[in-house]
Design a protein around this motif. Structure first.
Motif, PDB file in Angstrom:
ATOM      1  N   SER A  97       0.826  -1.203   0.000  1.00  6.52           N
ATOM      2  CA  SER A  97       0.000   0.000   0.000  1.00  6.52           C
ATOM      3  C   SER A  97       0.864   1.259   0.000  1.00  6.52           C
ATOM      4  O   SER A  97       0.605   2.216  -0.752  1.00  6.52           O
ATOM      5  N   ILE A  98       1.896   1.275   0.849  1.00  8.51           N
ATOM      6  CA  ILE A  98       2.774   2.441   0.944  1.00  8.51           C
ATOM      7  C   ILE A  98       3.484   2.698  -0.379  1.00  8.51           C
ATOM      8  O   ILE A  98       3.528   3.831  -0.878  1.00  8.51           O
ATOM      9  N   LEU A  99       4.043   1.661  -0.959  1.00  7.47           N
ATOM     10  CA  LEU A  99       4.807   1.828  -2.199  1.00  7.47           C
ATOM     11  C   LEU A  99       3.905   2.176  -3.383  1.00  7.47           C
ATOM     12  O   LEU A  99       4.322   2.896  -4.290  1.00  7.47           O
ATOM     13  N   ALA A 100       2.678   1.698  -3.350  1.00  5.48           N
ATOM     14  CA  ALA A 100       1.735   2.109  -4.394  1.00  5.48           C
ATOM     15  C   ALA A 100       1.481   3.606  -4.287  1.00  5.48           C
ATOM     16  O   ALA A 100       1.406   4.320  -5.299  1.00  5.48           O
ATOM     17  N   GLY A 101       1.361   4.099  -3.065  1.00  6.90           N
ATOM     18  CA  GLY A 101       1.154   5.533  -2.866  1.00  6.90           C
ATOM     19  C   GLY A 101       2.352   6.365  -3.259  1.00  6.90           C
ATOM     20  O   GLY A 101       2.206   7.501  -3.725  1.00  6.90           O
ATOM     21  N   GLN A 102       3.541   5.814  -3.060  1.00  8.38           N
ATOM     22  CA  GLN A 102       4.760   6.541  -3.414  1.00  8.38           C
ATOM     23  C   GLN A 102       5.056   6.478  -4.912  1.00  8.38           C
ATOM     24  O   GLN A 102       5.937   7.191  -5.401  1.00  8.38           O
ATOM     25  N   ASN A 103       4.333   5.645  -5.618  1.00  5.66           N
ATOM     26  CA  ASN A 103       4.523   5.502  -7.067  1.00  5.66           C
ATOM     27  C   ASN A 103       3.178   5.606  -7.788  1.00  5.66           C
ATOM     28  O   ASN A 103       2.719   4.654  -8.422  1.00  5.66           O
ATOM     29  N   PRO A 104       2.528   6.764  -7.678  1.00  2.00           N
ATOM     30  CA  PRO A 104       1.194   6.923  -8.257  1.00  2.00           C
ATOM     31  C   PRO A 104       1.231   6.889  -9.778  1.00  2.00           C
ATOM     32  O   PRO A 104       2.226   7.269 -10.401  1.00  2.00           O
ATOM     33  N   THR A 128      10.723   5.713 -14.972  1.00  2.00           N
ATOM     34  CA  THR A 128      11.224   4.339 -15.048  1.00  2.00           C
ATOM     35  C   THR A 128      11.699   3.815 -13.692  1.00  2.00           C
ATOM     36  O   THR A 128      11.730   2.603 -13.466  1.00  2.00           O
ATOM     37  N   SER A 129      12.087   4.704 -12.794  1.00  5.62           N
ATOM     38  CA  SER A 129      12.554   4.267 -11.479  1.00  5.62           C
ATOM     39  C   SER A 129      11.367   4.089 -10.537  1.00  5.62           C
ATOM     40  O   SER A 129      10.264   4.599 -10.781  1.00  5.62           O
TER      41      SER A 129
END
Length: 306
Positions: free
Chosen positions: A112-119, A128-129
């Motif tokens: 969930s956190i990483l999805a939010g940090q990579n919208p 790309t990163s």
């Protein structure tokens, strides 16, 4: 003619009727309005600076994972027990529950956190990163130590399976058989009963081995063991009271130097926790002499050292 001084005095007392709200009033109004001007997609960890702190027994926090992240702690630890083909998290068998699992406490929150940090927005179409959990340092990975408490050979396949959702999204740091590593926002490291042979056999490898800091040799490098740890009481022994001896300081410097010579980060666990001034003396000595991770139970106190 009305005296200028009197006019200014009166103005100060009653204020100018045309004067708008001051800056503090503006801030209050904007915050109360929940304005979109104050929000942005990756603000989950805004203003939090990552620190070289390891959250020992992280699952003991009032809120596992999130408490550590709120303080900039860049390494967390989960003790896992394989029971009925499920990885339960706790310090001992008596502390286990059906709800507290590696998946519920760590894997799902990290997804969930990483999805939010990579919208997925029109602004990130060509990105790309992959951003990590810290907005102030998106290339800093979060280290996840998985301490296998049950038999390593039987537990390892379940840990690898638990990591699959993170693996599928490219979130795990991975090293190929040719030694080329692709950094990700997460660095998963097995410790405790994690079997060295099982980790060596992984290709590509996205779960690594916590090596012994006192037994490093040419077998170990960052493609196998980006981390090496040891019991501080056994390896060093200084209790933080009085002056550290030359032999004890030399032991710290030698062990850290051995690790760094292989590109590996060093961690000392079981450091003194009391009295507080002694604990702080040990922490200060370790950080000043190159230890990469401050193994801590008191996260607020450790964060204050940085």
């Amino acid at each position: 003619m009305f005296p200028v001084v009197a006019f200014l005095t009166l103005a100060c007392l009653v204020g100018f009727s045309s004067q708008g709200p001051g800056v503090l009033d503006e801030i209050t109004m904007l915050e109360a309005s929940n304005s979109s001007l104050l929000r942005y997609p990756t603000d989950f960890s805004r203003d939090i600076v990552p620190k070289g702190i390891h959250s020992h027994n992280d699952y003991w926090r009032d809120v596992p994972l999130l408490t550590a992240l709120s303080l900039g702690v860049a390494s967390v630890e989960a003790d896992v027990w394989l029971v009925n083909e499920t990885l339960h998290v706790g310090h001992e068998m008596a502390a286990l529950t059906t709800e507290r699992t590696l998946d519920s406490l760590y894997i799902q929150p990290l997804l969930s956190i990483l999805a939010g940090q990579n919208p997925k927005t029109l602004f990130s179409v060509n990105q790309t990163s992959i951003n990590g959990v810290f907005d102030t340092s998106p290339t800093t990975p979060l280290q996840l130590l998985v301490d296998m408490k049950t038999d390593g050979a039987s537990t390892l396949p379940f840990v690898l399976s638990a990591l699959q959702p993170l693996r599928e999204l490219g979130y795990l740091t991975t090293c190929a058989s040719n030694g080329v590593c692709t950094p990700g926002p997460l660095l998963a490291v097995g410790t405790g009963n994690t079997p060295l042979e099982g980790i060596q056999a992984l290709s590509p490898r996205d779960l690594f081995f916590d090596a012994s800091l006192t037994a490093l040799n040419s077998t170990f490098d960052i493609t196998l063991s980006p981390l090496a740890s040891t019991d501080y009481q056994v390896a060093v022994g200084w209790n933080g009271i009085g002056n550290i001896s030359e032999a004890q300081l030399s032991a710290v410097q030698r062990l850290v130097g051995d690790a760094h010579g292989l590109g590996i980060r060093a961690r000392f666990w079981d450091t003194p926790g009391w009295p507080i001034h002694a604990r702080n003396n040990v922490w200060k000595t370790l950080t000043e002499n190159g230890a990469d991770w401050l193994n801590a139970d008191e996260l607020n106190a450790a964060a204050a050292m940085f």
